[in-house]
Enzyme design. Structure first.
Site, PDB file in Angstrom:
ATOM      1  N   ASP A 135       0.844  -1.193   0.000  1.00 45.86           N
ATOM      2  CA  ASP A 135       0.000   0.000   0.000  1.00 45.86           C
ATOM      3  C   ASP A 135       0.882   1.247   0.000  1.00 45.86           C
ATOM      4  OD1 ASP A 135      -2.470   1.112  -0.214  1.00 45.86           O
ATOM      5  OD2 ASP A 135      -2.968   1.009   1.907  1.00 45.86           O
ATOM      6  N   HIS A 142      -3.669  13.866   1.576  1.00 47.56           N
ATOM      7  CA  HIS A 142      -3.847  12.936   2.695  1.00 47.56           C
ATOM      8  C   HIS A 142      -2.629  12.964   3.622  1.00 47.56           C
ATOM      9  CE1 HIS A 142      -4.809   9.379   5.023  1.00 47.56           C
ATOM     10  NE2 HIS A 142      -3.690   8.798   4.624  1.00 47.56           N
ATOM     11  N   GLU A 208     -10.395   3.748   4.282  1.00 48.67           N
ATOM     12  CA  GLU A 208      -9.456   4.529   3.484  1.00 48.67           C
ATOM     13  C   GLU A 208      -9.875   4.362   2.026  1.00 48.67           C
ATOM     14  OE1 GLU A 208      -5.313   3.831   4.517  1.00 48.67           O
ATOM     15  OE2 GLU A 208      -5.556   5.227   6.190  1.00 48.67           O
ATOM     16  N   GLU A 210      -9.376   4.200  -1.528  1.00 51.40           N
ATOM     17  CA  GLU A 210      -8.208   3.965  -2.373  1.00 51.40           C
ATOM     18  C   GLU A 210      -8.623   3.290  -3.669  1.00 51.40           C
ATOM     19  OE1 GLU A 210      -4.818   2.116  -0.625  1.00 51.40           O
ATOM     20  OE2 GLU A 210      -5.223   2.882   1.397  1.00 51.40           O
ATOM     21  N   ASP A 242      -9.013   0.282   2.536  1.00 51.13           N
ATOM     22  CA  ASP A 242      -8.005  -0.206   3.479  1.00 51.13           C
ATOM     23  C   ASP A 242      -8.490   0.110   4.900  1.00 51.13           C
ATOM     24  OD1 ASP A 242      -5.563  -1.342   4.239  1.00 51.13           O
ATOM     25  OD2 ASP A 242      -4.643   0.632   4.443  1.00 51.13           O
ATOM     26  N   ARG A 246      -7.872   3.133  13.935  1.00 49.79           N
ATOM     27  CA  ARG A 246      -6.955   4.241  14.250  1.00 49.79           C
ATOM     28  C   ARG A 246      -6.395   4.164  15.654  1.00 49.79           C
ATOM     29  NH1 ARG A 246      -5.652   5.642   9.254  1.00 49.79           N
ATOM     30  NH2 ARG A 246      -7.469   6.243   8.050  1.00 49.79           N
ATOM     31  N   GLN A 249      -3.757   1.586  15.592  1.00 50.37           N
ATOM     32  CA  GLN A 249      -2.652   2.138  14.793  1.00 50.37           C
ATOM     33  C   GLN A 249      -1.775   3.079  15.617  1.00 50.37           C
ATOM     34  OE1 GLN A 249      -4.060   3.916  11.138  1.00 50.37           O
ATOM     35  NE2 GLN A 249      -2.012   4.474  10.434  1.00 50.37           N
ATOM     36  N   LYS A 262      -4.290  -2.516  10.379  1.00 53.07           N
ATOM     37  CA  LYS A 262      -4.677  -2.585   8.965  1.00 53.07           C
ATOM     38  C   LYS A 262      -4.986  -4.017   8.538  1.00 53.07           C
ATOM     39  CE  LYS A 262      -3.212   1.689   7.661  1.00 53.07           C
ATOM     40  NZ  LYS A 262      -3.977   2.652   6.859  1.00 53.07           N
ATOM     41  N   THR A 266      -8.976  -5.840   4.272  1.00 45.99           N
ATOM     42  CA  THR A 266      -8.902  -4.890   3.168  1.00 45.99           C
ATOM     43  C   THR A 266      -9.907  -5.365   2.139  1.00 45.99           C
ATOM     44  OG1 THR A 266      -6.543  -4.634   3.564  1.00 45.99           O
ATOM     45  CG2 THR A 266      -7.378  -3.835   1.448  1.00 45.99           C
ATOM     46  N   GLU A 372      -9.763  12.231   8.526  1.00 48.75           N
ATOM     47  CA  GLU A 372      -9.648  13.577   7.960  1.00 48.75           C
ATOM     48  C   GLU A 372     -11.004  14.294   7.937  1.00 48.75           C
ATOM     49  OE1 GLU A 372      -7.555  11.301   4.758  1.00 48.75           O
ATOM     50  OE2 GLU A 372      -6.871  13.324   4.245  1.00 48.75           O
TER      51      GLU A 372
END
Lengths: 430, 430
Positions: A135, A142, A208, A210, A242, A246, A249, A262, A266, A372
């Protein structure tokens, strides 16, 4: 060889609704299982799933050098390994056979019965056996947002970000096809005012937004691919979510980067849209400065205009738009990502999956993650049913859509979705 | 079921030198190709490679439920997926057939001709098709040294290190078998006094002295394995050299962790030594404090006494000892690593490779990397030929050895080696 499959004038004898992601100009590839429990490689036109195993067996690929069982497999890896020339021949032939002017299959009821299925009556499977999943982190917006939110350093971006497409190895085993439910992961997190980490279900489940590309056999171990040759090795693209926890993480990422935050899941969309199909939607990406020489490519429409949208469907059925972005926002191109990936001699193989990283734009409604969009929980989002979200709740159905559109038509990816299930119960040892 | 294969009194009718890593009590598993280009799964006794495909075809596994072609494959994945009971039956049977008291194969010259080869006349291949490769960071001494060298934080260890086995996803495609030459990677590095990164061959090629374990199908997507059940899912162990380009690593690792600095190559030893064979060498690992509950296992010899040694052979043939360590130095156990890996629901599959991380001990001569041995180039090592090393030079042949030994015998892994070749020439684009 011309990509005759892309002819925008072409119409299919299979009905395609206006605005459908899968007109006869798309011809994506996927793997499905029929009601009769037959697994096959297939393509899609409109609301029809087409069994390419049967199509091949009945002679519709005659004249194209293909092994007999190339489509009677549970992954596209071998077909992808056949290379660009074969992909193009196959796609052109499919377009030809389903062209409204072509009566061969159109008038053969028996053949149609074993080749053509209602797409809602087949179950889509993971289209590739993922060898390695990498990834990247190639959206400047971002990366800048993340750095600002976590106040990672004085400068908005690390010094290295502007010089190379940063990326990391991710988990191949837990890549699942769109529609697979996602269990909220268990893990260690730090709670305010607590010395020691707490074990339990993660609280901050994020998406996420993507895309990803799928490669053929790119290079041998020890031999980098040249930037002028990298692009030819990309088979096609999918949408990718993905999923990220958080809070896990935050706890685990120093100093080795994200791991369990993660690897719990996915999701990718079921149909791989070929680079050939996306050709009419090429465009310029952002201006690049001071590119290290091995990553320099000719200014030649190295990006793609792919509209990307995210939604959350709440248990009551409301569909709430979350954000809108575009693939062309991405700073580093796929060609640069692939070149960089092999520059150290690392071998990239047929069926490898390479993610873009979260694709955010410059405006607030274009951010590709809840991190975000809610600015790390500071600005919760209110949904149609009056409830609010910082991160996702159990029962939330997260949906990504992506498509290209111009005056001549639309090529889309369908959906990339997953519904969040509660964490499993785990019996702690005595 | 008893592990009768481990009987220390047993002798084989195949000659085994004193001090050999592969007595009849070992019976490891590997994949090799014979002079006649036949690829097969095999085992090893002394200096003999045993073709288990032929052994099975000739009926020596009769009575054990095995598919016909289980050993006529180019990877051990399917056999490993068969599970512990089968592994044990197979290993016990091999020990029985090669026992000096057993005349069946011993007296059958025709069968011996197609089953038994000189190990120097076969070529060892990668024993598994690596699904995913995860690398942990579980040596407290190594983690402490790295933090001190790079002055990463005030405290010698990140707060998270003591609470969980930190790890990261690494690259599966570039895992190679012992003996494969290793190309010095190209990449971006930062040079002193330069604003921009420089592109070229990495200067700081390092080894990482590790072991790794190989798993069977551990758990389904979304379902963690319990710590009391994790251990049963480990098939065996290999030596592992996680080659690292420290200068690339320094440049690329923030904020996502190591990527191309590791993915250019990882070498593993050719023979997988089973956990059953290692059983007599179980021992206690370091004392653990404040273990989060899901990672708590009974104090029951959760580590292994495996001696580990590193050497560099210079082009003149000198073999220079670099360091000596021991697996039992490792703080987090394999059971804890595997439990932690699945706690978020991440599925671990048959043929997955899980590395220990660099295994350093507490004394200077026990460090598992040149980074630590030379304290980041501050204290170069002088070799027998008078030359010095901070990191490795082209032509250096890096060797890892590992074995267990007690009064009753020795069980070893053989070698894990790789010779460093110069970087490839790369034509930069215009």
């Amino acid at each position: 060889m011309e990509i005759t499959a892309n002819n925008p004038q072409r119409k299919s004898w299979l009905h395609v609704e206006q605005g459908c992601d899968f007109p006869i100009q798309n011809i994506p590839f996927g793997v499905f299982i029929t009601k009769d429990d037959i697994i096959t490689i297939g393509t899609r036109i409109g609301e029809y799933a087409i069994d390419l195993g049967a199509f091949h067996q009945l002679g519709y690929f005659n004249g194209i050098p293909l092994t007999d069982d190339i489509f009677m497999q549970d992954s596209l890896n071998d077909f992808i390994a056949d290379g660009r020339k074969t992909w193009r021949l196959v796609r052109n032939r499919i377009a030809d056979v389903f062209d409204i002017e072509n009566k061969t299959l159109q008038n053969n009821t028996k053949h149609k019965e074993v080749i053509i299925f209602d797409v809602n009556e087949v179950e889509m499977l993971l289209p590739i056996q993922v060898g390695d999943f990498t990834d990247f982190f190639s959206s400047k917006e971002h990366a800048t947002n993340v750095a600002k939110i976590f106040k990672l350093q004085e400068e908005p971006l690390n010094n290295n970000w502007s010089h190379m497409p940063l990326g990391f190895h991710s988990r191949a085993s837990s890549v699942v096809v769109s529609g697979t439910p996602i269990r909220r992961p268990l893990g260690q997190t730090q709670q305010l005012g607590q010395d020691k980490p707490v074990f339990g279900p993660a609280k901050c489940i994020d998406m996420e937004l993507e895309t990803a590309f799928v490669t053929t056999d790119v290079n041998q171990f020890g031999k980098p691919i040249h930037i002028n040759e990298a692009k030819e090795n990309i088979f096609g693209m999918v949408l990718l979510n993905d999923w990220s926890a958080r809070d896990i993480q935050k706890q685990e990422s120093k100093p080795l980067g994200p791991f369990l935050s993660k690897s719990f899941a996915t999701t990718i969309s079921a149909w791989i849209v070929t680079m050939d199909a996306l050709e009419p939607f090429k465009c310029e990406g952002p201006e690049q400065e001071n590119v290290v020489k091995y990553l320099k490519h000719k200014k030649n429409k190295n990006s793609y205009d792919i509209k990307l949208k995210t939604f959350v469907e709440t248990p009551n059925g409301d569909i709430n738009a979350l954000s809108e972005s575009n693939f062309k926002n991405l700073y580093w191109t796929m060609t640069q990502q692939l070149t960089h990936h092999t520059i150290n001699g690392c071998n990239v193989r047929a069926g490898d999956l390479i993610g873009s990283g979260t694709i955010s734009g410059s405006t607030k409604n274009s951010y590709g993650s809840m991190l975000e969009l809610t600015w790390n929980e500071e600005e919760p989002i209110t949904l149609k049913d009056g409830s609010t979200r910082t991160y996702f709740k159990n029962g939330d159905h997260v949906i990504i859509r992506g498509y290209c559109e111009n005056s001549q038509g639309r090529i889309g990816f369908g959906k990339c979705t997953g519904k969040i299930l509660p964490a499993v119960k785990y019996n702690l040892p005595e």
